[in-house]
Design a protein around this motif. Structure first.
Motif, PDB file in Angstrom:
ATOM      1  N   ALA F 136       0.828  -1.206   0.000  1.00  0.00           N
ATOM      2  CA  ALA F 136       0.000   0.000   0.000  1.00  0.00           C
ATOM      3  C   ALA F 136       0.865   1.259   0.000  1.00  0.00           C
ATOM      4  O   ALA F 136       0.577   2.237  -0.711  1.00  0.00           O
ATOM      5  CB  ALA F 136      -0.944  -0.012   1.208  1.00  0.00           C
ATOM      6  N   VAL F 137       1.943   1.234   0.786  1.00  0.00           N
ATOM      7  CA  VAL F 137       2.828   2.405   0.849  1.00  0.00           C
ATOM      8  C   VAL F 137       3.412   2.699  -0.530  1.00  0.00           C
ATOM      9  O   VAL F 137       3.472   3.854  -0.966  1.00  0.00           O
ATOM     10  CB  VAL F 137       3.942   2.168   1.879  1.00  0.00           C
ATOM     11  CG1 VAL F 137       5.072   3.180   1.701  1.00  0.00           C
ATOM     12  CG2 VAL F 137       3.368   2.245   3.284  1.00  0.00           C
ATOM     13  N   LEU F 138       3.815   1.665  -1.241  1.00  0.00           N
ATOM     14  CA  LEU F 138       4.429   1.893  -2.548  1.00  0.00           C
ATOM     15  C   LEU F 138       3.428   2.403  -3.575  1.00  0.00           C
ATOM     16  O   LEU F 138       3.724   3.309  -4.362  1.00  0.00           O
ATOM     17  CB  LEU F 138       5.109   0.599  -3.050  1.00  0.00           C
ATOM     18  CG  LEU F 138       6.601   0.533  -2.796  1.00  0.00           C
ATOM     19  CD1 LEU F 138       7.358   1.543  -3.663  1.00  0.00           C
ATOM     20  CD2 LEU F 138       6.931   0.744  -1.331  1.00  0.00           C
ATOM     21  N   SER F 139       2.242   1.801  -3.592  1.00  0.00           N
ATOM     22  CA  SER F 139       1.232   2.272  -4.547  1.00  0.00           C
ATOM     23  C   SER F 139       0.853   3.723  -4.248  1.00  0.00           C
ATOM     24  O   SER F 139       0.670   4.531  -5.161  1.00  0.00           O
ATOM     25  CB  SER F 139      -0.021   1.388  -4.470  1.00  0.00           C
ATOM     26  OG  SER F 139       0.231   0.105  -4.951  1.00  0.00           O
ATOM     27  N   ARG F 140       0.771   4.033  -2.973  1.00  0.00           N
ATOM     28  CA  ARG F 140       0.410   5.402  -2.582  1.00  0.00           C
ATOM     29  C   ARG F 140       1.518   6.379  -2.990  1.00  0.00           C
ATOM     30  O   ARG F 140       1.243   7.510  -3.393  1.00  0.00           O
ATOM     31  CB  ARG F 140       0.162   5.448  -1.078  1.00  0.00           C
ATOM     32  CG  ARG F 140      -0.576   6.710  -0.638  1.00  0.00           C
ATOM     33  CD  ARG F 140      -0.830   6.737   0.850  1.00  0.00           C
ATOM     34  NE  ARG F 140      -1.751   5.688   1.269  1.00  0.00           N
ATOM     35  CZ  ARG F 140      -1.444   4.716   2.130  1.00  0.00           C
ATOM     36  NH1 ARG F 140      -0.244   4.651   2.680  1.00  0.00           N
ATOM     37  NH2 ARG F 140      -2.341   3.801   2.445  1.00  0.00           N
ATOM     38  N   ALA F 141       2.765   5.896  -2.914  1.00  0.00           N
ATOM     39  CA  ALA F 141       3.877   6.775  -3.280  1.00  0.00           C
ATOM     40  C   ALA F 141       3.839   7.144  -4.758  1.00  0.00           C
ATOM     41  O   ALA F 141       4.326   8.202  -5.167  1.00  0.00           O
ATOM     42  CB  ALA F 141       5.205   6.102  -2.940  1.00  0.00           C
ATOM     43  N   VAL F 142       3.277   6.261  -5.569  1.00  0.00           N
ATOM     44  CA  VAL F 142       3.118   6.578  -6.994  1.00  0.00           C
ATOM     45  C   VAL F 142       1.971   7.578  -7.182  1.00  0.00           C
ATOM     46  O   VAL F 142       1.863   8.218  -8.219  1.00  0.00           O
ATOM     47  CB  VAL F 142       2.869   5.281  -7.796  1.00  0.00           C
ATOM     48  CG1 VAL F 142       2.588   5.572  -9.255  1.00  0.00           C
ATOM     49  CG2 VAL F 142       4.062   4.341  -7.666  1.00  0.00           C
ATOM     50  N   GLY F 143       1.131   7.692  -6.171  1.00  0.00           N
ATOM     51  CA  GLY F 143       0.060   8.677  -6.232  1.00  0.00           C
ATOM     52  C   GLY F 143      -1.333   8.090  -6.293  1.00  0.00           C
ATOM     53  O   GLY F 143      -2.335   8.828  -6.358  1.00  0.00           O
ATOM     54  N   ALA F 144      -1.425   6.761  -6.246  1.00  0.00           N
ATOM     55  CA  ALA F 144      -2.738   6.123  -6.380  1.00  0.00           C
ATOM     56  C   ALA F 144      -3.530   6.208  -5.076  1.00  0.00           C
ATOM     57  O   ALA F 144      -2.963   6.342  -3.993  1.00  0.00           O
ATOM     58  CB  ALA F 144      -2.548   4.652  -6.764  1.00  0.00           C
ATOM     59  N   THR F 145      -4.841   6.109  -5.203  1.00  0.00           N
ATOM     60  CA  THR F 145      -5.728   5.961  -4.054  1.00  0.00           C
ATOM     61  C   THR F 145      -5.738   4.487  -3.658  1.00  0.00           C
ATOM     62  O   THR F 145      -5.741   3.616  -4.526  1.00  0.00           O
ATOM     63  CB  THR F 145      -7.158   6.387  -4.443  1.00  0.00           C
ATOM     64  OG1 THR F 145      -7.098   7.721  -4.922  1.00  0.00           O
ATOM     65  CG2 THR F 145      -8.110   6.270  -3.263  1.00  0.00           C
ATOM     66  N   ILE F 146      -5.744   4.209  -2.335  1.00  0.00           N
ATOM     67  CA  ILE F 146      -5.705   2.824  -1.858  1.00  0.00           C
ATOM     68  C   ILE F 146      -7.040   2.446  -1.246  1.00  0.00           C
ATOM     69  O   ILE F 146      -7.567   3.176  -0.414  1.00  0.00           O
ATOM     70  CB  ILE F 146      -4.609   2.650  -0.777  1.00  0.00           C
ATOM     71  CG1 ILE F 146      -3.260   3.153  -1.266  1.00  0.00           C
ATOM     72  CG2 ILE F 146      -4.531   1.188  -0.320  1.00  0.00           C
ATOM     73  CD1 ILE F 146      -2.726   2.457  -2.475  1.00  0.00           C
ATOM     74  N   ASP F 147      -7.584   1.308  -1.636  1.00  0.00           N
ATOM     75  CA  ASP F 147      -8.766   0.748  -0.964  1.00  0.00           C
ATOM     76  C   ASP F 147      -8.377  -0.554  -0.288  1.00  0.00           C
ATOM     77  O   ASP F 147      -8.000  -1.517  -0.975  1.00  0.00           O
ATOM     78  CB  ASP F 147      -9.881   0.483  -1.996  1.00  0.00           C
ATOM     79  CG  ASP F 147     -10.847   1.653  -2.096  1.00  0.00           C
ATOM     80  OD1 ASP F 147     -10.632   2.660  -1.387  1.00  0.00           O
ATOM     81  OD2 ASP F 147     -11.801   1.571  -2.883  1.00  0.00           O
ATOM     82  N   THR F 166     -16.163  -3.242  -4.251  1.00  0.00           N
ATOM     83  CA  THR F 166     -14.906  -2.509  -4.067  1.00  0.00           C
ATOM     84  C   THR F 166     -13.836  -3.035  -5.012  1.00  0.00           C
ATOM     85  O   THR F 166     -13.093  -2.273  -5.630  1.00  0.00           O
ATOM     86  CB  THR F 166     -14.430  -2.667  -2.610  1.00  0.00           C
ATOM     87  OG1 THR F 166     -15.451  -2.188  -1.747  1.00  0.00           O
ATOM     88  CG2 THR F 166     -13.133  -1.895  -2.373  1.00  0.00           C
ATOM     89  N   LEU F 167     -13.758  -4.364  -5.106  1.00  0.00           N
ATOM     90  CA  LEU F 167     -12.731  -4.966  -5.950  1.00  0.00           C
ATOM     91  C   LEU F 167     -12.957  -4.634  -7.418  1.00  0.00           C
ATOM     92  O   LEU F 167     -12.022  -4.360  -8.160  1.00  0.00           O
ATOM     93  CB  LEU F 167     -12.723  -6.484  -5.756  1.00  0.00           C
ATOM     94  CG  LEU F 167     -12.278  -6.925  -4.363  1.00  0.00           C
ATOM     95  CD1 LEU F 167     -12.531  -8.414  -4.160  1.00  0.00           C
ATOM     96  CD2 LEU F 167     -10.796  -6.609  -4.175  1.00  0.00           C
ATOM     97  N   ARG F 168     -14.228  -4.662  -7.834  1.00  0.00           N
ATOM     98  CA  ARG F 168     -14.522  -4.393  -9.245  1.00  0.00           C
ATOM     99  C   ARG F 168     -14.292  -2.926  -9.601  1.00  0.00           C
ATOM    100  O   ARG F 168     -14.015  -2.599 -10.758  1.00  0.00           O
ATOM    101  CB  ARG F 168     -15.957  -4.811  -9.562  1.00  0.00           C
ATOM    102  CG  ARG F 168     -16.090  -6.322  -9.652  1.00  0.00           C
ATOM    103  CD  ARG F 168     -17.489  -6.809  -9.942  1.00  0.00           C
ATOM    104  NE  ARG F 168     -17.472  -8.257 -10.152  1.00  0.00           N
ATOM    105  CZ  ARG F 168     -18.476  -9.082  -9.843  1.00  0.00           C
ATOM    106  NH1 ARG F 168     -19.574  -8.603  -9.292  1.00  0.00           N
ATOM    107  NH2 ARG F 168     -18.348 -10.375 -10.070  1.00  0.00           N
ATOM    108  N   ALA F 169     -14.391  -2.063  -8.613  1.00  0.00           N
ATOM    109  CA  ALA F 169     -14.213  -0.637  -8.883  1.00  0.00           C
ATOM    110  C   ALA F 169     -12.750  -0.233  -8.982  1.00  0.00           C
ATOM    111  O   ALA F 169     -12.422   0.822  -9.534  1.00  0.00           O
ATOM    112  CB  ALA F 169     -14.896   0.175  -7.778  1.00  0.00           C
ATOM    113  N   ALA F 170     -11.856  -1.066  -8.473  1.00  0.00           N
ATOM    114  CA  ALA F 170     -10.436  -0.717  -8.484  1.00  0.00           C
ATOM    115  C   ALA F 170      -9.846  -0.905  -9.876  1.00  0.00           C
ATOM    116  O   ALA F 170     -10.350  -1.686 -10.681  1.00  0.00           O
ATOM    117  CB  ALA F 170      -9.688  -1.581  -7.472  1.00  0.00           C
TER     118      ALA F 170
END
Lengths: 252, 252, 252, 252, 252, 252, 252, 252
Positions: F136-147, F166-170
């Motif tokens: 999650a930390v890495l994806s967030r560092a790229v700028g993405a929203t995390i669910d 939730t999964l289908r919306a990601a």
């Protein structure tokens, strides 16, 4: 570059030769042939026939012959050999080692390298002959002299002791062994020649297929470096590189 | 059986001794002790301390001493040794080998076996001492004479050649080695003594922890049988069984 | 040495016999044959046919017959057998065990060894017959008497209990088992004979190919030593060495 | 659903109980607790303490107690036990097995299940006690009667034969063994009770850590199913499911 | 015993039948047949054809038919089937499942067992049919009713949900899956039937040949026990034993 | 280049910044920091603290902050965190996740990226939190929203079904699981979002330490790609790259 | 649902199409075909021919064609191809890639998807062509444009550098390599495209069969996710899913 | 020999020096020191401290200093260093590399070898420093000049390209790398210097502990030989042997 292109235009240079000169590799139907490898790396590029069709091997061999004057094919079966040698000019030099499964073809006029250095190729037993033979072909292709010492496994130490002088006189040694793979360790404990261990895929169930021999060489309590199981190509080429470094120094 | 029960009733025999005679094992808080093992198998039962609490080991040791007059504890740390030796009668014989992690206690009056046979225990290097020591304790417990030959690894063959007479004079040899584990193969190629390979858990990453040594011994191009990694107990006990068989024949 | 060379000059001794006497091995086209092995090691050298061509095996067999009077070939298929037996003198003794894939040839006049000791060869099931048969051939070659006990796997304990007397009467036992490999452990828990476990390459996916059987024998909670998977040669030869040691003591 | 929500509103039902009823699980700070597992699966959900902090375990234990009246904690160390038992009402029943590392807490008024079926839990040696103990706790939690048979390893077959009646009387047996793991095979060859093999993480180097025992059970030449190494939880729960199926049939 | 011997003398009983009655096994050319297995273990002995010659299998099948009235052959190829069925009396019942590679022959008059219990046999995909078929044959041989649920792999959960009623109605379930082997875990999370995981040797390189499926089942976060890869025999026999235990309780 | 050197001469640019601009990396006492990675690769370079001393980590963190304005430290223990945060300017943003063992520091004025895309991070149980947190930390560092979707393991399918929306919306999902690792397969069978499997190092003996989970994901009968065991860094960064590609397309 | 059944009654819809619409899968003799997969997952269901008979494959292909208008068969040999294509209507589109062992058949009128996104498929050498080809077929089936970059292994870095523009222009890249598997790492270090590593089963003994390539990709010091050895299906399908996500965003 | 003994009698020679001259090794309390190794093998014997007590190491170090004038200790912790350096004469030269865990002591007057050859020692990252440092110490002990090239991992190819001149100028290169171990392959593809791969024990779960790096180097598609994981000793000594061979040729 203009010279090269002019030569192609005049027909003095084939497109493959031109591509090899400009890009460092030649494109064939079956893949790119790394024509600049020998210049860049000091060892000739070889074609690994295993897993390729005879046509693919022949196509790559043609590119090699055209661009470098020589081709080395490893792991070649009869069909591969036939495909490559079919249609060669009569003057081409052909050297096929059935046991080592190698084929070396030199185009007419190819000036084979020769260096002032010796590689000892040693086997523990009859089953090591194929891998050791492949190693010998590669070292010889670099130009080194080959000294073979065969069937000197550790079950009878007298055999190896009888050949110590040959081993000590070599500039580098490739030592092939299967089963428990102890021979390179014993040899490396007796000489100051750099030793390359070549594990061979023989043996009973546990640790068979060369796994035990490889592990033994990696764990050796003496000093040696090793290559993968049955990888005579790399053992011989690495020995060739070392022999070339020694010969270069000798030439200075 | 009536005699045994009468003896218990009179207090001449402990219940544990009686149980051991009748059922072949003694029940302790920590488990059943196989009191009849030595009679049935020719080798004494030992208590493997590793993974047991000091109290459990002491409880099983008491049962062993009471029913057989001797206890052998292997893989014992300081706390195990203290628990077992605490409260022993002063006349008990105590032999603790810290490096081999073994403890042998003999009750007063125990008549230790002695047989007319020799076991050679050989090591390749300093790191093999613990496993080899455990083997020596077990062979000695069977009654054999032990001849130690240490630090004769294959990196320097001169060392092993200097001790061939000792090895040839033994009735059976246990040869311990780690890393590439070549020593048992080399020894077995030089003598006609039965050789038991004892792989030791030393070595670098791949094939380390004794895996390479074990595989080498299982793949040996000479004749030897082997035991598990660091299993000095089994190596020494098996050598003891062979020595006993030879000594029996010698006695005939 | 002069005597030997004179005998060669006179034609009384073949060059191979002379080389074997002087160097301890005979050089053939297919490798060096360790002619002195039996003298040095107490067990005859054998030719492992697997991975060699029929011609190579025949060439090594000839050297063995010429220098030692006997040859043992293991893992021999029909072509190997034909190549070796083709052209033998009519008086030669030929013993081919198809299941064990062994071939023993004795030159006319060969004086087969015979020792006063017994090796029990035990199998858990039908699939263990090949490995056990190879072991029996090797022990017999040393001169031991063989007692076979077949199909006594642990799924039905009654079968093994019915044969305890035979097992206890033997000087050493080879116990072959595949699958979970429990039979050597059970046997070794019942007798005081030294037991050599011989794991066999049978079994379902995980731990199949003999891996589980080997691991079981190395982990046995009783005392036994082991050899590699399907390595009947080593099991039988090691049993032979032990039997020879016992018989020697018996002879004293 | 309305009834449940009304009960929450009245304070008769906690939100966790309500969530458990509606969604089948309870949400805690440390994760979701599968409150419906016992109903759906027939076996109670347990909390694996290993790798969780004491607070996390206590939080999940509270949820379990609140929603199902009972909590089973496995692989619990002292800190886990303290965190869970701290602050429990005095009337709660607490059962902590230090060796098996299990903790069973029942809320006051919990009606523990009891079924008419017996699970035999068998060990080969002292080192198998922890895994076997965990299995016993789980089978007992399903309501079965437990019969323990300890220290009956195959090195001395007499021990297991002495307990055949107990094994034959059980509806299902869990048999734990480390090292070579032969006991479940031997037991399953002697009885017609379904046997579940429970491999234990003991043993020397090769095949140690339970690998050999697991492979042996998977390769058994008799009929048994197995669980992962040291997985007493699954062995005991599976035995419990079988016992429950038998008891259900018995009740019909 | 005298009665048996008298019957043999009169020709009323074959020597094999007599031996089976007295010793619990029948001796054939190809090995001992465990004739008492069904009585002792509740499951019929089967002949594993894999690795045996057609003659050996036929010889063991004859012994089985003569002593127990039935033979089950597993892993049978065409030659095995021909050898066994050749020369059978016309009234014998023969059931050959080519996909499962099983052959069941019942002598005329054989009274096949029938029990009041159901085994569900479930597959994830087409490739699981052979192993599942072998399991079904074994469970049926014990007398259970078989319910097949095929092609319900987890890639589409809807398929398994559609068959929950069948699974819940069974007394025990065998669930076969290859690749990632998740199906037994998913099934065991949905029902309270005891589940036996049967890993199948399918899959890509890493973890292929059933290794991943086996590991998944051993690591399942739900409760199930497992058997070796492709070992339909054990899965079906174990399910049969459980079904028999349930049916026995039902009969009480 | 002259501009850069002039700026260094004026003190407007540190030598490290200059080196980073010119060579693409900054040289520190503890190694070279790949300052151009984010530009070249789209994901920020991170410092793996495991196996480095606190001083080495702090030195590399300083170089990262100076040249890129941000540093991400993974596998950081308390000492690493203290060494990095000690002496930071008060306005620096510090985000330390103790469970995930990550530390993200942003220099004052750092302009954190933000993209229009969502990464779902899913766990099977509490033990998966550390690896999932790192992802999650890495994806967030790229700028993405995390669910986050936690504790939805396959033992209770109801839990995952409750979160399908939730999964289908990601745009992409990272699914972490240990033990048998079935969750990514089940999720990927239910949605059309690209799924990245993240195996976690939990589990009993065989296939434990994440080996079974990894193999399951590589063998999945649905479509997913995977990363190494516990490698939340790569899972999160790869998800970030995919999210970035989607966000870029969205921006067009 | 009534509409569907009415259509079946009228003969406007086959029973298989109706079942596929209602249950999400079609039942064939050879198994259930997951007809709803493409709708649910975004990627078409494929038939893995390996391990199935030609008849089974043809039966599943018919169901696929009938219910979805297209079938993709992987790992198809000549007999599989013949069985599937035999009897197809002349207007059907048939695309058979012999090297990749794939067969794609589209029913007349099938509207193949086409998306605005590009997948680069890269190989290190000639031996990677089969796996890469399978990947290309799957990505193309999703509708993506394929860019092939072949024979750019790391032994000659110049080859890969010459194709950086193509790689950077792609939305996602599949990079196939055997032996040491370094190419995906080198590519992923040069571009910001998401990279999926596809290890190929080539190589010498230790780490051969793709094990080394897989491990290298899982250990990559750059960012990439991976699939199983030779699993071109999953690599191509995962790339297709990512390309679809990008194309969807592009369409917004 | 008489001279030596006379010198001992006169006190001019210690008994250890005399034993070393006569037997080729010196006997210490802790084992035999191979004093003749440097003469016989060209590389100095070293003492591996790991697994030995400080006293044992100090005792062997004393023997080395006395007989050869120098000692090299590898894998030394603080206690080993203290034990060896305690009581050294003030003039002794002591070189302790804490990161590489090496200690080199030269007795006063020791004439360190110096040869005209260069060894390049290359690392991929900070974690490779320990193994590379050990290699550098060994090559330097042979007398070679060392050129270090650090932190040039393949994630950023620019770093390695910047140092090609240094690599090409060396006579032999040791290239250390962990994780996916691609650096030696990339280096060996760019230069004609012989390359020795040194795998380092870093990495995530699967293939971690150096297994992946080792396999990559053994599978390299370029030419290199390798040593065991973290075995800087062998890498440096082998490089030293090659450098010595080159320097010898240069001297001719």
């Amino acid at each position: 570059m203009r010279d090269i292109l002019d030569a192609v235009a005049r027909g003095d240079l084939s497109p493959a030769e031109a591509e090899a000169s400009l890009a460092g590799y030649a494109t064939t139907d079956a893949g790119r042939f790394d024509a600049a490898r020998e210049h860049r790396r000091g060892i000739p590029e070889a074609v690994l026939a295993d897993g390729k069709t005879p046509d693919e091997v022949a196509s790559m061999a043609d590119a090699a012959l055209e661009t470098t004057g020589r081709v080395i094919v490893t792991r070649a079966d009869g069909a591969h050999v036939a495909a490559v040698t079919d249609g060669l000019p009569a003057e081409a030099s052909v050297d096929h080692d059935e046991r080592a499964r190698t084929l070396v073809v030199e185009a007419p006029g190819f000036d084979a390298p020769s260096i002032d250095a010796t590689v000892a190729v040693v086997t523990a037993g009859t089953s090591d002959a194929a891998a050791a033979g492949e190693a010998a072909v590669l070292s010889r292709a670099v130009g080194a002299t080959i000294d073979r010492v065969d069937d000197v496994g550790v079950a009878h130490l007298g055999r190896i002791v009888d050949h110590l002088d040959t081993l000590r006189a070599a500039d580098v040694a490739v030592v092939a062994a299967g089963r428990e793979g102890a021979l390179p360790t014993v040899v490396a404990g007796l000489v100051d020649t750099p030793v390359i261990g070549l594990p061979v895929s023989t043996g009973y169930g546990h640790g068979g297929e060369g796994d035990s021999a490889l592990a033994s060489m990696l764990q050796s309590c003496t000093v040696l470096s090793t290559v993968n199981i049955d990888d005579g190509f790399t053992a011989g080429a690495q020995a060739g590189l070392i022999a070339r470094a020694v010969a270069s120094a000798r030439d200075d």
